[in-house]
Write a protein that holds these residues in place. Structure first.
Motif, PDB file in Angstrom:
ATOM      1  N   PRO A  28       4.881   4.439   6.511  1.00  0.00           N
ATOM      2  CA  PRO A  28       4.885   2.693   6.240  1.00  0.00           C
ATOM      3  C   PRO A  28       3.226   1.646   6.945  1.00  0.00           C
ATOM      4  CG  PRO A  28       7.085   2.866   7.288  1.00  0.00           C
ATOM      5  CD  PRO A  28       6.025   4.669   7.588  1.00  0.00           C
ATOM      6  N   SER A  29       3.041   2.205   7.942  1.00  0.00           N
ATOM      7  CA  SER A  29       1.444   2.042   9.134  1.00  0.00           C
ATOM      8  C   SER A  29       0.614   1.871   7.524  1.00  0.00           C
ATOM      9  CB  SER A  29       2.012   2.106   9.622  1.00  0.00           C
ATOM     10  OG  SER A  29       1.443   3.731  10.075  1.00  0.00           O
ATOM     11  N   ILE A  30       0.290   4.095   6.789  1.00  0.00           N
ATOM     12  CA  ILE A  30      -0.718   3.799   6.317  1.00  0.00           C
ATOM     13  C   ILE A  30      -0.783   3.481   4.839  1.00  0.00           C
ATOM     14  CG2 ILE A  30      -1.087   5.948   4.920  1.00  0.00           C
ATOM     15  CD1 ILE A  30      -0.611   7.739   6.952  1.00  0.00           C
ATOM     16  N   ILE A  31       0.859   2.881   4.290  1.00  0.00           N
ATOM     17  CA  ILE A  31       1.190   2.387   3.076  1.00  0.00           C
ATOM     18  C   ILE A  31       0.244   0.896   3.718  1.00  0.00           C
ATOM     19  CG2 ILE A  31       2.935   1.040   2.046  1.00  0.00           C
ATOM     20  CD1 ILE A  31       4.244   3.566   2.400  1.00  0.00           C
ATOM     21  N   TYR A  32       1.200  -0.309   4.256  1.00  0.00           N
ATOM     22  CA  TYR A  32       0.497  -1.334   4.790  1.00  0.00           C
ATOM     23  C   TYR A  32      -1.704  -1.110   4.452  1.00  0.00           C
ATOM     24  CZ  TYR A  32      -0.659  -5.550   8.043  1.00  0.00           C
ATOM     25  OH  TYR A  32      -0.860  -6.662   8.005  1.00  0.00           O
ATOM     26  N   ASN A  33      -1.661  -0.256   5.798  1.00  0.00           N
ATOM     27  CA  ASN A  33      -3.160  -0.467   5.396  1.00  0.00           C
ATOM     28  C   ASN A  33      -4.076  -0.008   4.569  1.00  0.00           C
ATOM     29  OD1 ASN A  33      -5.901  -0.419   6.457  1.00  0.00           O
ATOM     30  ND2 ASN A  33      -5.308   1.887   7.686  1.00  0.00           N
ATOM     31  N   PHE A  48      -2.255  -1.463   1.448  1.00  0.00           N
ATOM     32  CA  PHE A  48      -2.415  -2.771   0.924  1.00  0.00           C
ATOM     33  C   PHE A  48      -3.392  -3.630   1.744  1.00  0.00           C
ATOM     34  CE2 PHE A  48       1.716  -1.374  -0.656  1.00  0.00           C
ATOM     35  CZ  PHE A  48       1.363  -1.190  -1.875  1.00  0.00           C
ATOM     36  N   ILE A  49      -3.679  -3.658   2.668  1.00  0.00           N
ATOM     37  CA  ILE A  49      -5.129  -5.017   3.183  1.00  0.00           C
ATOM     38  C   ILE A  49      -6.134  -4.374   3.314  1.00  0.00           C
ATOM     39  CG2 ILE A  49      -5.634  -5.078   5.303  1.00  0.00           C
ATOM     40  CD1 ILE A  49      -2.574  -5.637   4.849  1.00  0.00           C
ATOM     41  N   ASN A  50      -6.448  -3.014   2.088  1.00  0.00           N
ATOM     42  CA  ASN A  50      -7.923  -2.628   2.199  1.00  0.00           C
ATOM     43  C   ASN A  50      -7.927  -2.425   0.579  1.00  0.00           C
ATOM     44  OD1 ASN A  50      -8.636  -2.861   4.764  1.00  0.00           O
ATOM     45  ND2 ASN A  50      -8.176  -0.639   4.488  1.00  0.00           N
ATOM     46  N   LYS A  51      -7.688  -3.507  -0.310  1.00  0.00           N
ATOM     47  CA  LYS A  51      -7.520  -2.787  -1.451  1.00  0.00           C
ATOM     48  C   LYS A  51      -9.174  -3.246  -2.537  1.00  0.00           C
ATOM     49  CE  LYS A  51      -3.014  -4.896  -2.940  1.00  0.00           C
ATOM     50  NZ  LYS A  51      -2.073  -6.043  -3.389  1.00  0.00           N
ATOM     51  N   GLN A  52      -9.688  -3.206  -1.522  1.00  0.00           N
ATOM     52  CA  GLN A  52     -11.587  -3.732  -2.080  1.00  0.00           C
ATOM     53  C   GLN A  52     -11.548  -2.195  -1.904  1.00  0.00           C
ATOM     54  OE1 GLN A  52     -10.471  -5.048   0.723  1.00  0.00           O
ATOM     55  NE2 GLN A  52     -11.670  -4.781   2.569  1.00  0.00           N
ATOM     56  N   ASN A  53     -11.208  -0.923  -1.164  1.00  0.00           N
ATOM     57  CA  ASN A  53     -11.668   0.231  -0.832  1.00  0.00           C
ATOM     58  C   ASN A  53     -11.399   1.484  -1.701  1.00  0.00           C
ATOM     59  OD1 ASN A  53     -13.054   2.635   0.164  1.00  0.00           O
ATOM     60  ND2 ASN A  53     -11.552   2.080   1.973  1.00  0.00           N
ATOM     61  N   VAL A  54     -12.237   1.502  -1.823  1.00  0.00           N
ATOM     62  CA  VAL A  54     -12.443   3.160  -3.476  1.00  0.00           C
ATOM     63  C   VAL A  54     -11.088   4.042  -2.799  1.00  0.00           C
ATOM     64  CG1 VAL A  54     -13.628   4.502  -4.398  1.00  0.00           C
ATOM     65  CG2 VAL A  54     -14.558   2.252  -3.534  1.00  0.00           C
ATOM     66  N   HIS A  60      -8.069   3.321  -1.660  1.00  0.00           N
ATOM     67  CA  HIS A  60      -7.049   2.594  -2.250  1.00  0.00           C
ATOM     68  C   HIS A  60      -5.874   3.536  -2.171  1.00  0.00           C
ATOM     69  CE1 HIS A  60      -4.121  -0.518  -2.380  1.00  0.00           C
ATOM     70  NE2 HIS A  60      -3.658  -0.042  -3.731  1.00  0.00           N
ATOM     71  N   TYR A  61      -6.035   3.985  -4.044  1.00  0.00           N
ATOM     72  CA  TYR A  61      -5.033   4.115  -4.237  1.00  0.00           C
ATOM     73  C   TYR A  61      -4.708   5.938  -3.747  1.00  0.00           C
ATOM     74  CZ  TYR A  61      -4.725   1.167  -7.962  1.00  0.00           C
ATOM     75  OH  TYR A  61      -5.120   0.307  -8.335  1.00  0.00           O
ATOM     76  N   ILE A 115      -0.504   9.073  -0.402  1.00  0.00           N
ATOM     77  CA  ILE A 115      -0.309   9.724   0.967  1.00  0.00           C
ATOM     78  C   ILE A 115       0.550   9.479   2.308  1.00  0.00           C
ATOM     79  CG2 ILE A 115      -2.085  10.201   3.893  1.00  0.00           C
ATOM     80  CD1 ILE A 115      -4.238  11.106   1.780  1.00  0.00           C
ATOM     81  N   GLY A 116       0.370   7.521   2.170  1.00  0.00           N
ATOM     82  CA  GLY A 116       1.419   7.177   2.692  1.00  0.00           C
ATOM     83  C   GLY A 116       2.329   7.609   2.168  1.00  0.00           C
TER      84      GLY A 116
END
Length: 75
Positions: free
Chosen positions: A26-31, A33-39, A41-42, A47-48
């Motif tokens: 869940p912490s990876i999934i949260y990370n 969603f926080i960094n949606k501007q990153n390439v 992201h998906y 992985i999460g």
């Protein structure tokens, strides 16, 4: 009523494998969603989710192994 000690240890190991994954996933999934501007992201989101699904699998497998050990189910 005696439990199969080897099977009981195996079930506890499965549960211990799942424990850190229940917090890391869940912490990876949260990370992700926080960094949606990153390439990436998906990829990070996938992985999460995979880690969370693996934790659920290990928990199910651990609980099943524990009940088999406690109630003497033969395979």
């Amino acid at each position: 009523m005696s439990a199969n000690k080897q099977l009981l240890d195996k079930g506890i190991k499965f549960m211990l494998y799942a424990l850190p994954m229940m917090f890391i996933g869940p912490s990876i999934i949260y990370n992700a969603f926080i960094n949606k501007q990153n390439v990436w992201h998906y990829l990070v989101l996938a992985i999460g989710i995979a880690i969370c699904l693996t934790a659920v699998y290990f928990m199910f497998k651990g609980i099943k192994t524990l009940t088999d050990a406690l109630f003497n189910h033969d395979k």
